[in-house]
Design a protein around this motif. Structure first.
Motif, PDB file in Angstrom:
ATOM      1  N   UNK A  27       0.795  -1.269  -0.245  1.00  0.00           N
ATOM      2  CA  UNK A  27      -0.023   0.168  -0.028  1.00  0.00           C
ATOM      3  C   UNK A  27       0.990   1.144   0.215  1.00  0.00           C
ATOM      4  N   UNK A  28       0.434   2.364  -0.495  1.00  0.00           N
ATOM      5  CA  UNK A  28       1.097   3.551  -0.362  1.00  0.00           C
ATOM      6  C   UNK A  28       1.457   3.770   1.150  1.00  0.00           C
ATOM      7  N   UNK A  29       3.027   3.868   1.425  1.00  0.00           N
ATOM      8  CA  UNK A  29       3.460   3.838   2.544  1.00  0.00           C
ATOM      9  C   UNK A  29       4.034   2.638   3.225  1.00  0.00           C
ATOM     10  N   UNK A  30       4.045   1.528   2.471  1.00  0.00           N
ATOM     11  CA  UNK A  30       4.466   0.143   3.130  1.00  0.00           C
ATOM     12  C   UNK A  30       5.822   0.151   3.108  1.00  0.00           C
ATOM     13  N   UNK A  31       6.487   0.832   2.235  1.00  0.00           N
ATOM     14  CA  UNK A  31       8.001   1.008   2.287  1.00  0.00           C
ATOM     15  C   UNK A  31       8.516   1.702   3.443  1.00  0.00           C
ATOM     16  N   UNK A  32       7.924   2.771   3.840  1.00  0.00           N
ATOM     17  CA  UNK A  32       8.453   3.382   5.109  1.00  0.00           C
ATOM     18  C   UNK A  32       7.955   2.538   6.055  1.00  0.00           C
ATOM     19  N   UNK A  33       6.908   2.114   6.131  1.00  0.00           N
ATOM     20  CA  UNK A  33       6.485   1.107   7.603  1.00  0.00           C
ATOM     21  C   UNK A  33       7.470   0.010   7.667  1.00  0.00           C
ATOM     22  N   UNK A  34       7.791  -0.726   6.631  1.00  0.00           N
ATOM     23  CA  UNK A  34       8.584  -2.001   6.531  1.00  0.00           C
ATOM     24  C   UNK A  34       9.984  -1.326   6.795  1.00  0.00           C
ATOM     25  N   UNK A  35      10.629  -0.665   6.525  1.00  0.00           N
ATOM     26  CA  UNK A  35      12.101  -0.058   6.684  1.00  0.00           C
ATOM     27  C   UNK A  35      11.981   0.311   8.321  1.00  0.00           C
ATOM     28  N   UNK A  36      11.090   1.080   8.611  1.00  0.00           N
ATOM     29  CA  UNK A  36      11.129   1.254  10.201  1.00  0.00           C
ATOM     30  C   UNK A  36      11.059   0.022  11.066  1.00  0.00           C
TER      31      UNK A  36
END
Length: 205
Positions: A130-139
């Motif tokens: 989903x839009x934002x999943x990269x950020x949430x995954x890397x965090x």
């Protein structure tokens, strides 16, 4: 084999992935905290999906309010303490499913990641596109690394744009096994069984 299933957020398929791994390993299942949906809990879903012989250990907390566990507990005049949790003694492999993501508060003083650390378990992180999943995954990856927790599996649940998957895998430890699970829109015992037969984990470990 014991593993703690968490995710990069809520409603990203942890229970479906837990059912698949429970069936795959012929494991027992434990949901330490159920917050809301007591008429159709994650334990009930696992019982329906993972097979009639699956062993399911009872929740430590069954909370009425569908909210963060610390809020749900407070609504019932309770405080969740990390010392309340002990791994079930079982002869089976064990799948443990958390509530929400790593930073979900269990109380004012404890987060879900603190429970994982206390139980001293390897982690499976469920990721959905989903839009934002990269950020949430890397965090999430960063938080696990900072705590010294071992990410055994990264589960890509559903389809991902190549550019998204590439960045996520670039930041994932090379020791971590990548499991790809296609979208299961209407999970049931048949679809869970079929998917558990399709994944092949041992050859990558």
């Amino acid at each position: 084999m014991k593993i703690f299933i968490t995710g990069i957020g809520t409603e990203i398929g942890k229970t479906v992935c837990s059912a698949i791994l429970t069936h795959y390993y012929q494991a027992a299942y434990w949901k330490p905290v159920q917050s809301g949906d007591l008429h159709h809990t994650d334990s009930m879903k696992i019982s329906d999906w993972a097979g009639e012989n699956v062993v399911i250990y009872p929740e430590i907390y069954r909370l009425q309010l569908a909210a963060s566990p610390h809020q749900s507990a407070a609504a019932e005049g309770l405080t969740i303490h990390l010392d309340d949790f002990r791994l079930p003694e079982t002869p089976h492999p064990l799948i443990i499913e958390g509530a929400g993501g790593l930073m979900v508060p269990l109380s004012d003083n404890a987060l879900m990641i603190d429970l994982i650390e206390k139980l001293d378990l390897p982690v499976a992180l469920v990721v959905r596109n989903y839009l934002g999943c990269i950020n949430h995954t890397l965090l999430s990856l960063m938080a696990l690394q900072q705590r010294g927790l071992y990410l055994k599996y990264l589960i890509l649940n559903g389809s991902f744009p190549p550019d998204t998957e590439r960045i996520i895998l670039k930041h994932t430890d090379e020791r971590t096994v990548i499991i790809r699970i296609p979208e299961i829109k209407n999970p049931d015992r048949e679809s869970i069984t079929t998917m558990a037969k399709k994944i092949n984990i041992e050859n990558h470990e």
